[in-house]
Each structure stands twice: as structure tokens, then as C-alpha cells.
Scaffold this motif. Sequence first.
Motif, PDB file in Angstrom:
ATOM      1  N   ALA A 169       1.126  -1.270  -0.091  1.00  0.00           N
ATOM      2  CA  ALA A 169      -0.326   0.672  -0.086  1.00  0.00           C
ATOM      3  C   ALA A 169       1.371   1.314  -0.321  1.00  0.00           C
ATOM      4  N   GLY A 170       2.069   1.080   1.039  1.00  0.00           N
ATOM      5  CA  GLY A 170       3.057   1.655   0.738  1.00  0.00           C
ATOM      6  C   GLY A 170       3.768   3.554  -0.315  1.00  0.00           C
ATOM      7  N   SER A 171       3.411   1.744  -1.689  1.00  0.00           N
ATOM      8  CA  SER A 171       3.824   1.925  -3.517  1.00  0.00           C
ATOM      9  C   SER A 171       2.968   3.352  -3.683  1.00  0.00           C
ATOM     10  N   LEU A 172       1.871   3.044  -3.525  1.00  0.00           N
ATOM     11  CA  LEU A 172       0.962   3.997  -3.904  1.00  0.00           C
ATOM     12  C   LEU A 172       0.965   5.121  -3.872  1.00  0.00           C
ATOM     13  N   VAL A 173       1.092   5.587  -3.061  1.00  0.00           N
ATOM     14  CA  VAL A 173       2.362   7.193  -3.568  1.00  0.00           C
ATOM     15  C   VAL A 173       2.988   7.332  -4.615  1.00  0.00           C
ATOM     16  N   ASP A 174       4.016   6.188  -3.695  1.00  0.00           N
ATOM     17  CA  ASP A 174       4.955   6.554  -5.209  1.00  0.00           C
ATOM     18  C   ASP A 174       5.217   6.264  -6.043  1.00  0.00           C
ATOM     19  N   ILE A 175       4.147   5.344  -7.048  1.00  0.00           N
ATOM     20  CA  ILE A 175       3.680   5.332  -8.319  1.00  0.00           C
ATOM     21  C   ILE A 175       2.883   6.408  -8.765  1.00  0.00           C
ATOM     22  N   ARG A 176       1.511   7.275  -7.588  1.00  0.00           N
ATOM     23  CA  ARG A 176       1.441   8.693  -8.251  1.00  0.00           C
ATOM     24  C   ARG A 176       2.578   9.532  -8.857  1.00  0.00           C
ATOM     25  N   ARG A 177       2.995   9.479  -7.662  1.00  0.00           N
ATOM     26  CA  ARG A 177       4.329  10.364  -7.954  1.00  0.00           C
ATOM     27  C   ARG A 177       4.826  10.897  -9.498  1.00  0.00           C
ATOM     28  N   ALA A 178       5.370   9.315  -9.918  1.00  0.00           N
ATOM     29  CA  ALA A 178       6.290   9.119 -10.899  1.00  0.00           C
ATOM     30  C   ALA A 178       5.022   8.998 -11.905  1.00  0.00           C
ATOM     31  N   VAL A 179       4.109   8.613 -11.894  1.00  0.00           N
ATOM     32  CA  VAL A 179       3.092   8.813 -12.809  1.00  0.00           C
ATOM     33  C   VAL A 179       3.134  10.099 -13.906  1.00  0.00           C
ATOM     34  N   ALA A 180       2.845  11.092 -12.932  1.00  0.00           N
ATOM     35  CA  ALA A 180       2.251  12.250 -13.091  1.00  0.00           C
ATOM     36  C   ALA A 180       3.929  13.009 -13.383  1.00  0.00           C
ATOM     37  N   ARG A 181       5.022  12.656 -12.856  1.00  0.00           N
ATOM     38  CA  ARG A 181       6.436  13.212 -13.305  1.00  0.00           C
ATOM     39  C   ARG A 181       6.390  13.439 -14.785  1.00  0.00           C
ATOM     40  N   TRP A 182       5.899  11.881 -15.568  1.00  0.00           N
ATOM     41  CA  TRP A 182       5.959  11.765 -16.472  1.00  0.00           C
ATOM     42  C   TRP A 182       5.462  11.822 -17.531  1.00  0.00           C
ATOM     43  N   LEU A 183       3.688  12.002 -17.306  1.00  0.00           N
ATOM     44  CA  LEU A 183       2.488  12.780 -17.922  1.00  0.00           C
ATOM     45  C   LEU A 183       3.278  14.317 -18.473  1.00  0.00           C
ATOM     46  N   ASP A 184       4.079  14.702 -17.268  1.00  0.00           N
ATOM     47  CA  ASP A 184       3.968  15.954 -16.813  1.00  0.00           C
ATOM     48  C   ASP A 184       5.204  16.486 -18.159  1.00  0.00           C
ATOM     49  N   ASP A 185       6.131  15.163 -17.841  1.00  0.00           N
ATOM     50  CA  ASP A 185       7.462  15.575 -18.933  1.00  0.00           C
ATOM     51  C   ASP A 185       6.950  15.416 -20.319  1.00  0.00           C
ATOM     52  N   VAL A 186       6.153  14.935 -20.442  1.00  0.00           N
ATOM     53  CA  VAL A 186       5.288  14.223 -22.145  1.00  0.00           C
ATOM     54  C   VAL A 186       4.710  15.321 -22.350  1.00  0.00           C
ATOM     55  N   GLY A 187       4.376  16.305 -21.284  1.00  0.00           N
ATOM     56  CA  GLY A 187       3.186  17.991 -22.231  1.00  0.00           C
ATOM     57  C   GLY A 187       1.597  17.024 -21.905  1.00  0.00           C
ATOM     58  N   VAL A 188       1.260  16.193 -21.215  1.00  0.00           N
ATOM     59  CA  VAL A 188      -0.147  16.112 -20.603  1.00  0.00           C
ATOM     60  C   VAL A 188      -0.492  16.856 -20.010  1.00  0.00           C
ATOM     61  N   PRO A 189      -1.983  17.361 -20.495  1.00  0.00           N
ATOM     62  CA  PRO A 189      -2.356  18.696 -19.350  1.00  0.00           C
ATOM     63  C   PRO A 189      -3.045  17.915 -18.506  1.00  0.00           C
ATOM     64  N   ARG A 190      -3.175  18.826 -17.241  1.00  0.00           N
ATOM     65  CA  ARG A 190      -3.714  18.416 -16.318  1.00  0.00           C
ATOM     66  C   ARG A 190      -4.632  17.551 -16.216  1.00  0.00           C
ATOM     67  N   VAL A 191      -5.902  18.127 -16.629  1.00  0.00           N
ATOM     68  CA  VAL A 191      -7.401  17.458 -15.603  1.00  0.00           C
ATOM     69  C   VAL A 191      -6.944  15.905 -16.357  1.00  0.00           C
ATOM     70  N   PRO A 192      -6.278  15.488 -18.171  1.00  0.00           N
ATOM     71  CA  PRO A 192      -6.303  14.313 -18.309  1.00  0.00           C
ATOM     72  C   PRO A 192      -5.105  13.926 -17.711  1.00  0.00           C
ATOM     73  N   SER A 193      -3.804  14.923 -16.868  1.00  0.00           N
ATOM     74  CA  SER A 193      -2.941  13.903 -16.131  1.00  0.00           C
ATOM     75  C   SER A 193      -3.630  13.446 -14.597  1.00  0.00           C
ATOM     76  N   MET A 194      -4.441  13.824 -13.923  1.00  0.00           N
ATOM     77  CA  MET A 194      -4.788  13.104 -12.702  1.00  0.00           C
ATOM     78  C   MET A 194      -5.860  12.302 -13.026  1.00  0.00           C
ATOM     79  N   GLU A 195      -6.264  12.382 -14.266  1.00  0.00           N
ATOM     80  CA  GLU A 195      -7.303  11.098 -13.743  1.00  0.00           C
ATOM     81  C   GLU A 195      -6.410   9.882 -14.559  1.00  0.00           C
TER      82      GLU A 195
END
Lengths: 130, 294
Positions: B182-208
Motif C-alpha cells: 500500500a505504501g508504494s501507491l504514493v510513489d506510483i502516483r508521483r512517478a506517473v504524474a511526473r512522466w505525464l507532465d514531462d511528455v506534456g499531458v495537460p493537468r486534467v487528463p493527467s490527474m485522471e
Amino acid sequence: VTSELADVAVDRRDGMVVATVSGEIDMSNTARVRQRIAGFVTPEDWAVVLDMSGLTFIDSAGLHGVSVLAELLEERRQQLFLSVPPGGSVARTLELVGLHSTPIYADRELAIAAAQANRPKSRPYPPDGQ
Amino acid sequence: MGKMRNALRAYALLGGTPIEIAEHLDQYHRHFGDGELVTLLVGVLTKDLSTFRFVLAGHCPPLLLGKSGAAFARIDEHIPPLGVNRSGAFIEHELQIERGSMLLLYTDGLAERRGESLDVGFERLRRTTERILPAYEAPQAIAALLEEQLEGGRPADDVAVLLLQRQADPSPELEFAVPARAGSLVDIRRAVARWLDDVGVPRVPSMEIVTAVSEASTNAIEHAYGPAGGTISIAGNRQDDIVEMRVRDTGGWRGSSREGRGNGLRLIRGLMDEVTIEVSDEGTAVLMRRRTGS
């Protein structure tokens, strides 16, 4: 990261509990957040306002925790009022998962006002004269 | 020294700015230190990896290697090591780390050489860094730097080196694995959010997308393995305006009627355009596709 994922602050005004939760709620901390709030509520409180404005993430496990809290309160004739600002990740998740009978307001003051307007005129228990 | 290191770790876990962490450690040293001198670098890297804020006490300055070459962080006022009476407060410094840049943190053993002045040693380190580091990937870069700087010999003092390489271009692909906890979930969210931001995915689709991946990972954590645990791997791919995510485990899902589980899948389906669940002898993979509209 071992620091807490979510911060919970609880306060009481006019026999009403106002719980403010910020940060993130997922399966790792949903039970702890729920217990923290439930543990603060006494039989004298007639409503709980849960202000989720500072929450940046919640998942279905987290919302399940909120609905469990709502049920626990309902069994005690205490009602839960939520404050969730529209447009964020939390509002979107809430929209898709849904919470049965818990009223949701766009901000904290609206939720508090609604809770106050709903305040029972007399307490159902103990009956007068008993 | 081990005691100080452990205290530093504990204070760093509590969060706070580098100055706050350094002040806590300084207090600790005053109360429980053995009178030894302790040099210190405490730094915090922002989540987007672009900014490094740090405090120095008697420690050598970080070395930043960018397009225009290698330069030591400019330190105008030097704070002595812990254990020396200080008059002033700690000072926070800030470095911007551009894409493709590298940041080198090290102990003075890396620059010092017997019978040589410190200035000469530092300049040699700066030039070696400039020459060696761009030629290698991170692990080999450190090995090559040590080899060159210590001339293959044993160092006069012990040497610790930490190298941060910031990727030059965002990769259209993401892949990593974490323990199914369960403790990995926050790391997963951080890593995925950073990658989506890096590849230019806008905020709303990114958080979804982040929510959907977190939700699929929760399912894997709950159902794939016994208490002995296992691993979940997360993969992402972006082509034009389509983001495809895959959450995979190597366990066998126990059928579950637990309340809330159905909500998880409903949420994933609501957030993503296309969801496929592939169950095989090798495990379960949840494939999710989402148009990002950009």
C-alpha cells in the motif's frame, strides 16, 4: 516517504465537528483517517462537516472510508456533510464513484451553513422526563 | 558519525526546509555529539527535479555540470562545520538544474591530494568532471570519475559521491516496478504524474490517468499476492495524443467480493477511454488507454 500522506485537523463548534483533511487518501491511510475523525465525535455532536478542500487525491478505497464514516454517523442520528471544491481530482473521483446520501457542498462555509440549517430542534435521545 | 547520520535521516523524514533540518541536527549535535567536527550538506530536490535547495556547513560546494561546462555552486559566506561555535544562522542556497545537466555532490576526499593545495585539487576536480561525466551513463560515470580523480590509488580520506543526472529529453515511454504494498501507491502516483507532465499531458487528463493507474495498482496490491508479496510493474507510452498505461502483476487474482472493489474498476472505466484486463498464467495486466486532447 514515511511522513503522513494526509493531515487531519478536527475542531468543534456549536456541537458540530468540523474535520479538515488535506493531502492524499488511498488504501494505505483511509482507515487511519476515518478513525481519527470518528474518534473525535462524541454522542453530543449532531453533525460532522468533512472539509476536503485541501485534499489533492482520493481513490475508491478512500471514498469507501468516507461512506463507512457516513454510515456509522447515520446509525447514531448524526449526519455527515462534505465540502469538495468542483473541478479537482477529488470532485471527479466522487462524481464517478458517487456517495449515496451524503450531501456535498462546493466550499466549507456552505457545508457548515447547511449543517447548521439541518440542526434538530430537540435531541431525539434521551426522551424528556426519563 | 553513524549517530549523526541516523539523526539526520530521522529529521529529514519529518520534512521541512534544509535550514530547519540542519538546525535540528545542530541541536542534536550540541546535546548528544561527541565533540567531533561534522561537515554537512543537506539538500532538498523539488519533485520536478528542476531545483536543488541546500545548506552547507563546512562541506565542499556541489558541482553543477551544464551546457556551458562545470561550475561549483557559488557560496559567498562559509558556515563552519557543526561543533564549531557559529555566530550566524545557516544559509540556504539554490541551484537550477536544467534538462541534461548533472549535479555532483561529494566529500573532500575526492578533491584532496597529499601535498597539493585545496584550490589546485578543486580545479582539477572541476576539469575532470567536465571531461569525464558527459561521456558516460550515471553508474559508469562515477566509476570513471573516481578512477581518474584518484589516479587508481587509494584515497587519503574516504570518499562519498552522489551524482544526479537530469534526463535531456522526456522519454515517450515509462517503465518501473515497485513492491506490491500500500505504501508504494504514493510513489506510483508521483512517478506517473511526473512522466505525464514531462511528455506534456495537460493537468486534467493527467490527474485522471494518475487516479486510474493508482486504482489499478490498488487492485493488484489487494488481490495478486499472498502476504509474501510481489511486484507490480507500471508502464506508460505516449503516441500523439493517446496515452496508454499498463499495470501488471505476476500473481493470480483471488476473486473478491469485497465492497469497493467494483467501485475501483468503475472508476478506472470512467476515467479512461478504453480498459482491457488480460488474465493469464503469468499474472494480470490492466491496459488503459486515454485520449489527452492535446
